[in-house]
Write a protein that holds these residues in place. Structure first.
Motif, PDB file in Angstrom:
ATOM      1  N   GLY A  25     -17.516   4.560 143.637  1.00  0.00           N
ATOM      2  CA  GLY A  25     -16.553   3.493 143.440  1.00  0.00           C
ATOM      3  C   GLY A  25     -16.164   2.905 144.783  1.00  0.00           C
ATOM      4  N   GLY A  26     -16.056   1.587 144.841  1.00  0.00           N
ATOM      5  CA  GLY A  26     -15.704   0.942 146.102  1.00  0.00           C
ATOM      6  C   GLY A  26     -14.238   1.043 146.451  1.00  0.00           C
ATOM      7  N   ALA A  27     -13.407   1.502 145.494  1.00  0.00           N
ATOM      8  CA  ALA A  27     -11.972   1.654 145.739  1.00  0.00           C
ATOM      9  C   ALA A  27     -11.528   3.076 145.417  1.00  0.00           C
ATOM     10  CB  ALA A  27     -11.189   0.635 144.901  1.00  0.00           C
ATOM     11  N   ASP A  28     -12.388   4.039 145.746  1.00  0.00           N
ATOM     12  CA  ASP A  28     -12.105   5.452 145.460  1.00  0.00           C
ATOM     13  C   ASP A  28     -11.087   5.982 146.471  1.00  0.00           C
ATOM     14  OD1 ASP A  28     -12.207   8.278 145.194  1.00  0.00           O
ATOM     15  OD2 ASP A  28     -14.266   8.175 144.454  1.00  0.00           O
ATOM     16  N   PRO A  29      -9.892   6.401 146.023  1.00  0.00           N
ATOM     17  CA  PRO A  29      -8.878   6.882 146.966  1.00  0.00           C
ATOM     18  C   PRO A  29      -9.213   8.234 147.591  1.00  0.00           C
ATOM     19  CG  PRO A  29      -8.122   7.212 144.721  1.00  0.00           C
ATOM     20  CD  PRO A  29      -9.403   6.424 144.629  1.00  0.00           C
ATOM     21  N   TYR A  30     -10.178   8.944 147.013  1.00  0.00           N
ATOM     22  CA  TYR A  30     -10.536  10.263 147.521  1.00  0.00           C
ATOM     23  C   TYR A  30     -11.739  10.223 148.472  1.00  0.00           C
ATOM     24  CZ  TYR A  30      -7.623  11.722 143.578  1.00  0.00           C
ATOM     25  OH  TYR A  30      -6.583  11.887 142.687  1.00  0.00           O
ATOM     26  N   ILE A  31     -12.465   9.102 148.495  1.00  0.00           N
ATOM     27  CA  ILE A  31     -13.675   9.004 149.313  1.00  0.00           C
ATOM     28  C   ILE A  31     -13.597   7.711 150.121  1.00  0.00           C
ATOM     29  CG2 ILE A  31     -16.197   9.044 149.333  1.00  0.00           C
ATOM     30  CD1 ILE A  31     -16.131  10.240 146.531  1.00  0.00           C
ATOM     31  N   PRO A  32     -13.300   7.783 151.410  1.00  0.00           N
ATOM     32  CA  PRO A  32     -13.178   6.579 152.231  1.00  0.00           C
ATOM     33  C   PRO A  32     -14.441   5.723 152.175  1.00  0.00           C
ATOM     34  CG  PRO A  32     -12.327   8.491 153.408  1.00  0.00           C
ATOM     35  CD  PRO A  32     -12.989   9.015 152.173  1.00  0.00           C
ATOM     36  N   ILE A  33     -14.249   4.424 151.978  1.00  0.00           N
ATOM     37  CA  ILE A  33     -15.385   3.525 151.819  1.00  0.00           C
ATOM     38  C   ILE A  33     -16.244   3.453 153.082  1.00  0.00           C
ATOM     39  CG2 ILE A  33     -14.082   1.482 152.524  1.00  0.00           C
ATOM     40  CD1 ILE A  33     -16.851   1.746 149.802  1.00  0.00           C
ATOM     41  N   GLU A  34     -15.639   3.711 154.244  1.00  0.00           N
ATOM     42  CA  GLU A  34     -16.421   3.668 155.478  1.00  0.00           C
ATOM     43  C   GLU A  34     -17.543   4.696 155.446  1.00  0.00           C
ATOM     44  OE1 GLU A  34     -12.396   2.121 156.019  1.00  0.00           O
ATOM     45  OE2 GLU A  34     -13.132   4.087 155.374  1.00  0.00           O
ATOM     46  N   GLY A  35     -17.248   5.874 154.915  1.00  0.00           N
ATOM     47  CA  GLY A  35     -18.266   6.913 154.803  1.00  0.00           C
ATOM     48  C   GLY A  35     -19.343   6.544 153.808  1.00  0.00           C
ATOM     49  N   VAL A  36     -18.947   5.909 152.711  1.00  0.00           N
ATOM     50  CA  VAL A  36     -19.917   5.484 151.703  1.00  0.00           C
ATOM     51  C   VAL A  36     -20.840   4.413 152.279  1.00  0.00           C
ATOM     52  CG1 VAL A  36     -20.193   4.449 149.413  1.00  0.00           C
ATOM     53  CG2 VAL A  36     -18.337   6.075 149.832  1.00  0.00           C
ATOM     54  N   ARG A  37     -20.279   3.503 153.090  1.00  0.00           N
ATOM     55  CA  ARG A  37     -21.107   2.474 153.723  1.00  0.00           C
ATOM     56  C   ARG A  37     -22.118   3.096 154.682  1.00  0.00           C
ATOM     57  NH1 ARG A  37     -20.303  -1.684 150.285  1.00  0.00           N
ATOM     58  NH2 ARG A  37     -18.130  -2.318 150.196  1.00  0.00           N
ATOM     59  N   ARG A  38     -21.700   4.108 155.425  1.00  0.00           N
ATOM     60  CA  ARG A  38     -22.645   4.791 156.330  1.00  0.00           C
ATOM     61  C   ARG A  38     -23.759   5.459 155.525  1.00  0.00           C
ATOM     62  NH1 ARG A  38     -17.811   6.028 159.138  1.00  0.00           N
ATOM     63  NH2 ARG A  38     -17.651   8.074 158.121  1.00  0.00           N
ATOM     64  N   LEU A  39     -23.394   6.062 154.389  1.00  0.00           N
ATOM     65  CA  LEU A  39     -24.403   6.651 153.511  1.00  0.00           C
ATOM     66  C   LEU A  39     -25.370   5.576 153.027  1.00  0.00           C
ATOM     67  CD1 LEU A  39     -25.542   9.009 151.799  1.00  0.00           C
ATOM     68  CD2 LEU A  39     -23.874   8.390 150.042  1.00  0.00           C
ATOM     69  N   ALA A  40     -24.839   4.414 152.661  1.00  0.00           N
ATOM     70  CA  ALA A  40     -25.690   3.327 152.187  1.00  0.00           C
ATOM     71  C   ALA A  40     -26.694   2.915 153.266  1.00  0.00           C
ATOM     72  CB  ALA A  40     -24.832   2.137 151.770  1.00  0.00           C
ATOM     73  N   ASP A  41     -26.258   2.881 154.508  1.00  0.00           N
ATOM     74  CA  ASP A  41     -27.173   2.540 155.601  1.00  0.00           C
ATOM     75  C   ASP A  41     -28.293   3.573 155.710  1.00  0.00           C
ATOM     76  OD1 ASP A  41     -25.680   0.316 156.214  1.00  0.00           O
ATOM     77  OD2 ASP A  41     -24.555   1.285 157.827  1.00  0.00           O
TER      78      ASP A  41
END
Length: 229
Positions: free
Chosen positions: A162-178
């Protein structure tokens, strides 16, 4: 019901079978709420698609038979239980369940991993540690902080966040996407505006029907392409 034996005991791993009685195996890994109605419904849905589904009881050493409500009290109690979980032992239990599924005559030696929340983290770690045929990880909170594990994964793997997950910072998800962009066989889907556990349809405080439906259709397409039943 089946049981899986490991070096310090054994635990339950109930099975859901497709109508044919055979098919590729999937280890379905729980959220912090345990084997609840939601997880049972997902197991049934996957079995209808033609998969043999096993659900290992991750909390068997801590709170056997754990199943919690989907409210603030249930979250608090489940966080306390899951906080006692030994991640290495949990991954070993998942891989032991994977081996059990592969040994069943009806799976033809095939088995993959599929997990939500805590199970999404376990799916990622077990895919790096073992050799599943496929892996699907929904909003695993520890995944973005363990990017080096991706290099160890050789099976097709799909991530859903989820792009608005309060438990998982989106910055980390973006790095994973890269990282995923350059990893063969990996794909990631980030649902803007979706929070945590958005697929859990029995948890009103989490469920978001639109991203849930979109994510599920993407997962079905992924399974059809990489691990058809």
């Amino acid at each position: 019901m089946t049981q899986v034996t490991v070096d310090d005991g054994s635990f339950d791993a109930p099975l859901w079978l497709p109508e044919s009685g055979s098919g590729p195996g999937l280890v379905l890994i729980q959220e912090i709420f345990g084997l609840d109605d939601y997880l049972k419904s997902v197991a049934a849905d996957l079995a209808k698609l033609g998969y043999v589904v096993a659900v290992p009881e991750l909390f068997w050493r801590i709170a056997p038979g754990w199943s919690a409500t989907h409210d603030e009290a249930g979250i608090s109690a489940s966080m306390e239980v899951s906080g006692q979980l030994d991640p290495e032992r949990a991954v070993s239990d998942v891989l032991a369940t994977l081996a059990m599924l592969r040994a069943l005559p009806g799976t033809d030696g095939r088995a993959g991993l599929f997990g939500f929340c805590l199970g999404g983290s376990m799916t990622y770690a077990a895919a790096a540690e073992g050799d599943p045929d496929v892996a699907v990880s929904y909003y695993g909170s520890t995944v973005p902080g363990q990017l080096p594990l991706l290099d160890k994964i050789t099976c097709p793997i799909q991530f859903q966040f989820g792009g608005a997950d309060p438990y998982i910072p989106i910055e980390g998800v973006r790095r994973l996407a890269d990282a995923v962009a350059s990893h063969e066989g990996a794909e990631i889907h980030i649902h803007e505006g979706a929070g945590h556990a958005f697929h859990n349809h029995v948890a009103p405080m989490f469920h978001q029907p639109e991203p849930a439906a979109a994510a599920w259709e993407l997962t079905l397409d992924f399974l059809r392409r990489t691990y058809p039943a």
